[in-house]
Enzyme design. Structure first.
Site, PDB file in Angstrom:
ATOM      1  N   ASN A   1       0.824  -1.209   0.000  1.00 28.50           N
ATOM      2  CA  ASN A   1       0.000   0.000   0.000  1.00 28.50           C
ATOM      3  C   ASN A   1       0.861   1.263   0.000  1.00 28.50           C
ATOM      4  OD1 ASN A   1      -2.036  -1.806   0.164  1.00 28.50           O
ATOM      5  ND2 ASN A   1      -2.543  -1.418   2.309  1.00 28.50           N
ATOM      6  N   VAL A   2       0.289   2.315  -0.580  1.00 31.66           N
ATOM      7  CA  VAL A   2       0.998   3.592  -0.675  1.00 31.66           C
ATOM      8  C   VAL A   2       0.365   4.636   0.249  1.00 31.66           C
ATOM      9  CG1 VAL A   2       1.723   3.132  -3.066  1.00 31.66           C
ATOM     10  CG2 VAL A   2      -0.402   4.399  -2.672  1.00 31.66           C
TER      11      VAL A   2
ATOM     12  N   HIS B   1       5.724  -0.450  -2.788  1.00 29.70           N
ATOM     13  CA  HIS B   1       5.265   0.310  -3.960  1.00 29.70           C
ATOM     14  C   HIS B   1       5.270   1.816  -3.737  1.00 29.70           C
ATOM     15  CE1 HIS B   1       3.016  -3.546  -5.456  1.00 29.70           C
ATOM     16  NE2 HIS B   1       4.308  -3.566  -5.740  1.00 29.70           N
TER      17      HIS B   1
ATOM     18  N   GLY C   1      -5.451  -9.037   3.063  1.00 32.66           N
ATOM     19  CA  GLY C   1      -6.112  -8.138   2.116  1.00 32.66           C
ATOM     20  C   GLY C   1      -5.365  -7.882   0.833  1.00 32.66           C
ATOM     21  N   THR C   2      -4.784  -8.953   0.278  1.00 40.10           N
ATOM     22  CA  THR C   2      -4.137  -8.787  -1.031  1.00 40.10           C
ATOM     23  C   THR C   2      -4.568  -9.915  -1.957  1.00 40.10           C
ATOM     24  OG1 THR C   2      -2.040  -8.693  -2.242  1.00 40.10           O
ATOM     25  CG2 THR C   2      -2.018  -9.950  -0.178  1.00 40.10           C
ATOM     26  N   SER C   3      -4.728  -9.565  -3.252  1.00 43.57           N
ATOM     27  CA  SER C   3      -5.071 -10.592  -4.238  1.00 43.57           C
ATOM     28  C   SER C   3      -3.833 -11.416  -4.602  1.00 43.57           C
ATOM     29  CB  SER C   3      -5.662  -9.936  -5.492  1.00 43.57           C
ATOM     30  OG  SER C   3      -4.767  -8.974  -5.998  1.00 43.57           O
TER      31      SER C   3
END
Ligand code: BJW
Ligand code: ZN
Length: 248
Positions: A102-103, A119, A188-190
């Protein structure tokens, strides 16, 4: 109360080192849209149209406007109970590392101390030509793409777009922490974007116990030791209650 398997509870009791590998889903309950799936921002915009360098150079104002829109959302929202539970793990374990795609900076705002942002961060900007950083409030509010004061180059957000290399020192540190972890939570990540998605795979190969927390099954679900279906903002505080019981 969440029913959890005995082998996980035993791991938790003896664990010293924990890694949280997080994605957009951890921030969904703070009001930040995910990239894919229901409510994903990529449903309205194809990623190739906005999150790559050529798209920025072809139409800088369109890409800049999209990031300003997202910055406003990030500034108006707060970390949720999932982010706070992760920060609280530091009270009970020797080493807690957050490796995030996450950014949005919400892990830091929740109080986590060791964070690797794979990222980048939406709050930072830099000149595409001379690489000078620009973080002033004026830049962050600018409606049009700002120009560099030193060389006139375009100023872009300091995030990693498709086709761009991740910051390798940060990636390596995150991967090493994952390899040394006793438990790696994948939240919470694909798990479809590489090389980030390789981090939990490295953790597993090195013997870590993988726990996935997600609303749905993902690319990594078949490889984890434990899959917990649900909202991270609800599941993580439940796990924290268990931690308090087993670590006191
Ligand atoms: C909840 C929930 C709740 C919802 N509770 N859960 C073919 C194969 C393999 C790789 C490639 C390939 N073709 C191209 C590539 C490479 C490419 C890639 O991986 N593409 C794939 C998509 C196919 N990768 C790259 O280009 C990377 N760079 C690279 O490879 O460089 C090579 C190189 C080397 C040396 C020199 C030069 C180049 C860079 C990738 C950069 C990704 N950037 C983005 C944008 C960042 C900036 C921004 O924010 O705008 O990063 S894309 C986007 O995806 C963002 C995210 O960090 C990333 C991952 O998404 P994430 O976090 O997983 O979100 P979602 O939406 O996908 O999932 C949310 C999940 O949450 C879902 O599962 C929900 O169910 C769940 N959820 N609510 C719990 N409450
Ligand atoms: Zn410049």
């Amino acid at each position: 109360m969440l029913e959890l398997p005995e082998n996980f509870i035993q791991r938790l009791k003896t664990a010293d080192s924990i890694v949280f590998f997080t994605g957009a889903g951890i921030s969904a309950e703070s009001g930040i849209a995910t990239f894919r799936g229901d409510g994903g921002i990529w449903k309205k915009f194809r990623p190739e149209e906005l999150a790559n360098f050529d798209a920025f150079m072809n139409n800088p104002d369109r890409v800049w406007e999209w990031y300003q829109y997202r910055r406003d959302i990030v500034n108006d929202c707060q970390p949720n109970p999932g982010h706070h539970a992760i920060a609280e793990f530091e009270k009970y374990f020797d080493k807690v590392t957050v490796v995030t795609q996450n950014v949005d900076g919400l892990h830091a705002r929740a109080g986590s101390n060791e964070i690797y942002e794979l990222h980048g961060n939406i709050e930072r900007n830099f000149c595409v030509d001379c690489k000078t950083f620009y973080d002033s409030p004026e830049i962050k509010k600018s409606e049009k793409t700002p120009k560099c004061e030193k060389c006139g180059g375009l100023v872009r957000p300091d995030v990693v777009w498709f086709g761009e290399a991740l910051p390798m020192d940060i990636f390596s540190k995150g991967e090493k922490a994952a390899e040394k972890s006793d438990i790696c939570f994948i939240v919470g990540t694909s798990a479809v974007v590489y090389p980030a998605a390789h981090i939990p795979i490295s953790a597993k190969r090195a013997g870590s116990y993988l726990v996935e927390i997600n609303l749905d099954s993902t690319e990594i679900s078949g490889s984890v030791n434990l899959s917990i279906k649900g909202k991270s903002g609800e599941i993580l505080p439940e796990i924290m209650k268990l931690v308090k019981n087993v670590k006191q």
